[in-house]
Write a protein that holds these residues in place. Structure first.
Motif, mmCIF file in Angstrom:
data_model
loop_
_atom_site.group_PDB
_atom_site.id
_atom_site.type_symbol
_atom_site.label_atom_id
_atom_site.label_comp_id
_atom_site.label_asym_id
_atom_site.label_seq_id
_atom_site.Cartn_x
_atom_site.Cartn_y
_atom_site.Cartn_z
ATOM 1 N N MET A 1 0.847 -1.191 0.000
ATOM 2 C CA MET A 1 0.000 0.000 0.000
ATOM 3 C C MET A 1 0.885 1.245 0.000
ATOM 4 S SD MET A 1 -1.237 0.487 3.962
ATOM 5 C CE MET A 1 -0.067 1.020 5.217
ATOM 6 N N LYS A 2 0.270 2.382 -0.340
ATOM 7 C CA LYS A 2 0.968 3.654 -0.256
ATOM 8 C C LYS A 2 0.535 4.396 1.007
ATOM 9 C CE LYS A 2 2.080 4.486 -5.097
ATOM 10 N NZ LYS A 2 3.533 4.341 -4.817
ATOM 11 N N ALA A 3 1.482 5.156 1.566
ATOM 12 C CA ALA A 3 1.204 5.877 2.809
ATOM 13 C C ALA A 3 2.079 7.122 2.859
ATOM 14 C CB ALA A 3 1.475 4.975 4.012
ATOM 15 N N LEU A 4 1.689 8.062 3.731
ATOM 16 C CA LEU A 4 2.406 9.335 3.849
ATOM 17 C C LEU A 4 3.306 9.317 5.080
ATOM 18 C CD1 LEU A 4 2.349 12.054 2.214
ATOM 19 C CD2 LEU A 4 1.018 12.968 4.110
ATOM 20 N N GLN A 5 4.578 9.616 4.859
ATOM 21 C CA GLN A 5 5.539 9.676 5.952
ATOM 22 C C GLN A 5 6.186 11.054 6.009
ATOM 23 O OE1 GLN A 5 7.547 5.824 4.497
ATOM 24 N NE2 GLN A 5 8.101 5.962 6.661
ATOM 25 N N GLY A 6 6.579 11.449 7.208
ATOM 26 C CA GLY A 6 7.385 12.649 7.366
ATOM 27 C C GLY A 6 8.855 12.286 7.245
ATOM 28 N N VAL A 7 9.539 12.940 6.319
ATOM 29 C CA VAL A 7 10.945 12.630 6.055
ATOM 30 C C VAL A 7 11.744 13.922 6.042
ATOM 31 C CG1 VAL A 7 12.592 11.571 4.464
ATOM 32 C CG2 VAL A 7 10.282 10.617 4.675
ATOM 33 N N GLU A 8 12.528 14.158 7.109
ATOM 34 C CA GLU A 8 13.421 15.314 7.172
ATOM 35 C C GLU A 8 12.697 16.630 6.862
ATOM 36 O OE1 GLU A 8 16.643 14.365 4.572
ATOM 37 O OE2 GLU A 8 17.519 12.898 5.954
ATOM 38 N N CYS A 81 -15.540 6.027 10.380
ATOM 39 C CA CYS A 81 -14.395 6.898 10.636
ATOM 40 C C CYS A 81 -13.721 6.398 11.897
ATOM 41 C CB CYS A 81 -14.808 8.363 10.745
ATOM 42 S SG CYS A 81 -16.095 8.718 11.964
ATOM 43 N N THR A 82 -12.465 6.787 12.085
ATOM 44 C CA THR A 82 -11.723 6.213 13.193
ATOM 45 C C THR A 82 -10.695 7.171 13.769
ATOM 46 O OG1 THR A 82 -10.377 4.314 13.889
ATOM 47 C CG2 THR A 82 -10.006 5.141 11.676
ATOM 48 N N LEU A 83 -10.444 7.018 15.070
ATOM 49 C CA LEU A 83 -9.407 7.754 15.782
ATOM 50 C C LEU A 83 -8.167 6.873 15.866
ATOM 51 C CD1 LEU A 83 -8.742 10.266 17.642
ATOM 52 C CD2 LEU A 83 -9.436 8.799 19.556
ATOM 53 N N LEU A 84 -6.993 7.463 15.589
ATOM 54 C CA LEU A 84 -5.750 6.703 15.500
ATOM 55 C C LEU A 84 -4.627 7.393 16.266
ATOM 56 C CD1 LEU A 84 -6.043 6.381 11.650
ATOM 57 C CD2 LEU A 84 -6.255 4.425 13.192
ATOM 58 N N ALA A 85 -3.618 6.594 16.652
ATOM 59 C CA ALA A 85 -2.378 7.170 17.159
ATOM 60 C C ALA A 85 -1.389 7.416 16.027
ATOM 61 C CB ALA A 85 -1.753 6.237 18.187
ATOM 62 N N GLY A 86 -1.740 7.011 14.823
ATOM 63 C CA GLY A 86 -0.917 7.173 13.629
ATOM 64 C C GLY A 86 -1.402 6.217 12.569
ATOM 65 N N GLY A 87 -1.049 6.493 11.305
ATOM 66 C CA GLY A 87 -1.352 5.570 10.223
ATOM 67 C C GLY A 87 -2.513 5.926 9.330
ATOM 68 N N GLY A 88 -3.183 7.055 9.578
ATOM 69 C CA GLY A 88 -4.419 7.360 8.869
ATOM 70 C C GLY A 88 -4.256 7.840 7.439
ATOM 71 N N ILE A 89 -3.107 8.442 7.110
ATOM 72 C CA ILE A 89 -2.926 8.973 5.756
ATOM 73 C C ILE A 89 -2.260 7.886 4.928
ATOM 74 C CG2 ILE A 89 -2.096 10.899 4.362
ATOM 75 C CD1 ILE A 89 -1.953 12.594 6.883
ATOM 76 N N VAL A 292 -3.989 13.698 -2.008
ATOM 77 C CA VAL A 292 -2.853 13.306 -1.173
ATOM 78 C C VAL A 292 -1.522 13.598 -1.870
ATOM 79 C CG1 VAL A 292 -2.718 10.901 -1.958
ATOM 80 C CG2 VAL A 292 -2.019 11.516 0.384
ATOM 81 N N GLU A 293 -1.525 13.609 -3.204
ATOM 82 C CA GLU A 293 -0.304 13.945 -3.937
ATOM 83 C C GLU A 293 0.097 15.405 -3.733
ATOM 84 O OE1 GLU A 293 -2.282 10.453 -5.745
ATOM 85 O OE2 GLU A 293 -2.966 12.474 -5.223
ATOM 86 N N ASP A 294 -0.850 16.232 -3.266
ATOM 87 C CA ASP A 294 -0.580 17.642 -2.979
ATOM 88 C C ASP A 294 -0.425 17.887 -1.481
ATOM 89 O OD1 ASP A 294 -0.802 18.268 -5.709
ATOM 90 O OD2 ASP A 294 -2.975 18.497 -5.536
ATOM 91 N N ALA A 295 0.037 16.877 -0.760
ATOM 92 C CA ALA A 295 0.110 16.968 0.697
ATOM 93 C C ALA A 295 0.990 18.111 1.166
ATOM 94 C CB ALA A 295 0.607 15.646 1.278
ATOM 95 N N GLU A 296 2.087 18.392 0.459
ATOM 96 C CA GLU A 296 2.960 19.490 0.880
ATOM 97 C C GLU A 296 2.206 20.816 0.886
ATOM 98 O OE1 GLU A 296 5.685 19.736 2.304
ATOM 99 O OE2 GLU A 296 6.956 18.027 1.843
ATOM 100 N N ALA A 297 1.351 21.031 -0.106
ATOM 101 C CA ALA A 297 0.551 22.262 -0.152
ATOM 102 C C ALA A 297 -0.425 22.309 1.020
ATOM 103 C CB ALA A 297 -0.199 22.360 -1.475
ATOM 104 N N ALA A 298 -0.995 21.169 1.373
ATOM 105 C CA ALA A 298 -1.922 21.118 2.508
ATOM 106 C C ALA A 298 -1.199 21.421 3.820
ATOM 107 C CB ALA A 298 -2.583 19.746 2.571
ATOM 108 N N PHE A 299 0.000 20.867 3.979
ATOM 109 C CA PHE A 299 0.775 21.138 5.193
ATOM 110 C C PHE A 299 1.144 22.621 5.276
ATOM 111 C CE2 PHE A 299 0.939 16.669 5.658
ATOM 112 C CZ PHE A 299 1.378 16.389 6.932
ATOM 113 N N ALA A 300 1.485 23.210 4.155
ATOM 114 C CA ALA A 300 1.820 24.635 4.137
ATOM 115 C C ALA A 300 0.603 25.484 4.508
ATOM 116 C CB ALA A 300 2.352 25.029 2.766
ATOM 117 N N ILE A 315 -7.626 10.451 -0.275
ATOM 118 C CA ILE A 315 -6.813 9.298 -0.642
ATOM 119 C C ILE A 315 -7.430 8.557 -1.821
ATOM 120 C CG2 ILE A 315 -5.697 7.216 0.233
ATOM 121 C CD1 ILE A 315 -4.990 9.773 1.804
ATOM 122 N N ASP A 316 -8.734 8.330 -1.768
ATOM 123 C CA ASP A 316 -9.442 7.618 -2.841
ATOM 124 C C ASP A 316 -10.691 8.408 -3.201
ATOM 125 O OD1 ASP A 316 -10.785 5.933 -4.547
ATOM 126 O OD2 ASP A 316 -10.470 4.138 -3.342
#
Length: 320
Positions: A1-8, A81-89, A292-300, A315-316
């Motif tokens: 599967m594909k997922a979003l990670q924070g990298v540097e 819908c669900t509450l998570l400690a991580g993994g939702g994106i 999700v491919e525009d995640a950097e813009a969303a974070f900004a 995501i879908d």
């Protein structure tokens, strides 16, 4: 599967192993995920996930159940819908079945994706920890945020007049339209909150540089719930004032709570809060969606502190 990670300090949409679905769990095909300030902090390396939690970003999402582990009451095909400690994106997520809620009637999956984290946070801190009673007055700092938007609506629904501090006149108008009695623009005259005091409860994601004012604004037997440190982690307080007013200072986090605590909290939401969506007394405050491919813009966008309500990563788009 594909997922979003924070990298540097940036985000990366890449391949990750698909998790297994065990006893008491469900697998959700994710339609959309809510974006939260915790994701910003984790991307920057400042807020690692709790031990054992996924390092994939995302504390809430919505989608369709695609697999059910033994012992789960859910069925394949249900919209949740669900509450998570991580993994939702991610394209899919496996979660404790007790941490899943049905999508309220009439809402899309994208709208439902912004509900679990903010409503769980607002309900926990206002109505469980601070034990708000009908008629008690509330001050919400960062009132136009996702948590603030949920808290305003809950206060209105449960008979608690509330005031806010926000970053602009436009965001103050937004809060008043949701049900706030009034408030101040923090860059102009934060001290004018004295005009609305005393408050029985203050919900504060700022900390540091608001601490002394919070103590001044609280009523006798007031409760001050700190849920964030946007204004710094250190403050100087007049403890004589804290003692004299019998103030309760409560530090609160949700992400690191254990599974049973979260299950009980979500059960409370299902009983007391979720019916209010069906009745039209609560609403998701979804300001904008991003692929999700525009995640950097969303974070900004989120980092700019100009969002009223919530942002969603889709995501879908075929799921609604």
């Amino acid at each position: 599967m594909k997922a979003l990670q924070g990298v540097e300090g940036r985000v990366e949409w890449g391949d990750r192993p698909s998790p297994s679905c065990d006893v008491g769990q469900v697998r959700i095909k994710v339609a959309a995920a809510g974006l939260n300030r915790a994701d910003l902090l984790q991307r920057a390396g400042l807020y690692p996930p709790p031990p054992g939690a996924s390092d994939i970003l995302g504390l809430e999402c919505a989608g369709v159940i695609s697999e059910v582990g033994a012992g789960s009451p859910w069925r394949v095909g249900e919209r949740v819908c669900t509450l998570l400690a991580g993994g939702g994106i991610a394209e899919e997520v496996v979660v404790d079945a007790r941490h899943v809620l049905p999508v309220p009637e009439g809402l899309t999956l994208q709208e439902a994706a912004v509900l679990p984290e903010v409503y769980a946070t607002a309900w926990l801190n206002l109505y469980q920890l601070a034990a708000l009673k009908p008629g008690e007055k509330v001050l919400l700092h960062a009132g136009a945020s996702g948590v603030g938007s949920a808290a305003i609506q809950l206060c209105k629904a449960f008979g608690n007049p509330c005031w806010v501090s926000v970053g602009s006149a436009e965001r103050l108008a937004y809060c008043e339209a949701l049900g706030a009695q009034g408030g101040v623009v923090r860059g102009e005259d934060l001290q004018s909150l004295r005009d609305f005091a005393p408050f029985d409860v203050i919900l504060d994601p700022v900390g540091g540089n608001y601490a002394a004012l919070n103590l001044e604004l609280l009523a006798r037997d007031g409760r001050w719930v700190n849920i964030g440190l946007m204004g710094g982690r250190k403050a100087e307080l007049d403890l004589a004032l804290l003692l004299g007013k019998r103030v309760q200072l409560l530090g609160s986090t949700l992400r690191t709570r254990d599974d049973q605590f979260k299950a009980d909290l979500l059960g409370d939401l299902l009983q007391h809060v979720w019916p209010l969506f069906t009745e039209g007394r609560l609403s998701p405050r979804l300001e904008r969606t991003f692929a999700v491919e525009d995640a950097e813009a969303a974070f900004a966008e989120l980092a700019g502190n100009n969002v009223s309500g919530k942002l969603v990563l889709v995501i879908d788009p075929a799921l609604s």
